[in-house]
Design a protein around this motif. Structure first.
Motif, PDB file in Angstrom:
ATOM      1  N   ALA A   1       5.771  -2.925   5.018  1.00 53.83           N
ATOM      2  CA  ALA A   1       5.153  -1.687   4.816  1.00 53.83           C
ATOM      3  C   ALA A   1       5.306  -0.948   4.018  1.00 53.83           C
ATOM      4  N   GLY A   2       4.612  -0.095   2.546  1.00 55.36           N
ATOM      5  CA  GLY A   2       4.934   0.180   1.437  1.00 55.36           C
ATOM      6  C   GLY A   2       4.254  -1.235   0.390  1.00 55.36           C
ATOM      7  N   LYS A   3       4.675  -2.002   1.127  1.00 49.75           N
ATOM      8  CA  LYS A   3       3.796  -3.069  -0.577  1.00 49.75           C
ATOM      9  C   LYS A   3       2.646  -3.899  -0.078  1.00 49.75           C
ATOM     10  N   VAL A   4       1.611  -4.489  -1.331  1.00 55.63           N
ATOM     11  CA  VAL A   4       0.180  -4.088  -1.176  1.00 55.63           C
ATOM     12  C   VAL A   4       0.760  -6.194  -0.659  1.00 55.63           C
ATOM     13  N   MET A   5       0.207  -6.490  -0.153  1.00 51.80           N
ATOM     14  CA  MET A   5       0.445  -7.355   0.479  1.00 51.80           C
ATOM     15  C   MET A   5      -1.269  -7.435   0.058  1.00 51.80           C
TER      16      MET A   5
END
Length: 232
Positions: free
Chosen positions: A173-177
């Motif tokens: 969560a919170g990270k661009v994948m």
């Protein structure tokens, strides 16, 4: 010196940008370290162990991606937020695939910068969910043990693939994948239709989560790059 536990390293060759971002961060309680080159950034990272890095890609002695590659190869896990004037999709994908946590295109607003910093500093839960762990953001709740997803207390019926996508995004969560990272994590391999397959599943997921056209209540679509589950 700030009493805030978070140290932020700014790596940018423009003194006015370093000064501007440093002032914003310090006024919001962060400790600020600065570097003007890739080499200085690596040295500061190694000696001060910052909690987060704000990184420009256009550095005078090396490309900023070299910093990302070096830090990640050495096991450095601190979130790296790329702040760059480069808006080309390939630059974003490369930085994210190398291990950057987010990519913000210049110019950007103060509010957005602080929000991205807060998101990156929250617990990312990068590995598999621990037994008994749940994820919750706003009305969305994921019970990893039971493989259950609920929205405002009501069950959301997802297919196995849809659940695997949602759970993977929540664990980061919170990270661009990037598309490739999600495809690898869910299907384990890629084929010619993998991105389309992911997009179809994501459209179904967002519909089941009650998203109306133009809204991104839980999962942001980083066009041409990938997806990000909101962390709060």
């Amino acid at each position: 010196m700030s009493n805030n536990k978070y140290k932020v390293l700014i790596i940018d060759d423009e003194a006015n940008i370093r000064s501007f971002m440093g002032a914003i961060l310090e006024s919001n309680g962060y400790q600020v370290l600065t570097a003007a080159t890739c080499a200085q950034g690596k040295m500061m990272f190694s000696s001060h162990c910052p909690d987060l890095v704000l990184l420009d890609l256009g550095l005078p002695d090396a490309d900023g991606t070299d910093f990302i590659r070096t830090v990640r190869a050495a096991g450095g896990a601190a979130p790296i937020l790329v702040l760059s004037a480069r808006s080309d999709e390939r630059d974003k994908v490369q930085a994210l695939d190398l291990g950057a946590n987010d990519y913000i295109t210049k110019p950007f607003g103060t509010g957005e910068l602080l929000a991205r910093v807060r998101a990156a500093l929250r617990d990312r839960r990068p590995g598999p969910a621990a037994p008994g762990e749940c994820f919750q953001v706003r009305g969305l709740r994921i019970d990893y043990d039971a493989r259950d997803v609920s929205l405002d207390g009501a069950a959301v019926r997802l297919t196995q693939t849809e659940y695997n996508i949602v759970a993977l995004l929540a664990q980061h969560a919170g990270k661009v994948m990037t598309y490739s990272a999600i495809i690898q994590g869910v299907w384990g391999t890629a084929d010619a239709g993998s991105v389309k397959k992911l997009q179809v599943n994501m459209a179904n997921i967002r519909k089941k989560l009650g998203a109306r056209p133009g809204e991104n209540p839980y999962i942001a679509n980083e066009l041409g790059v990938g997806y990000r589950m909101y962390g709060e």
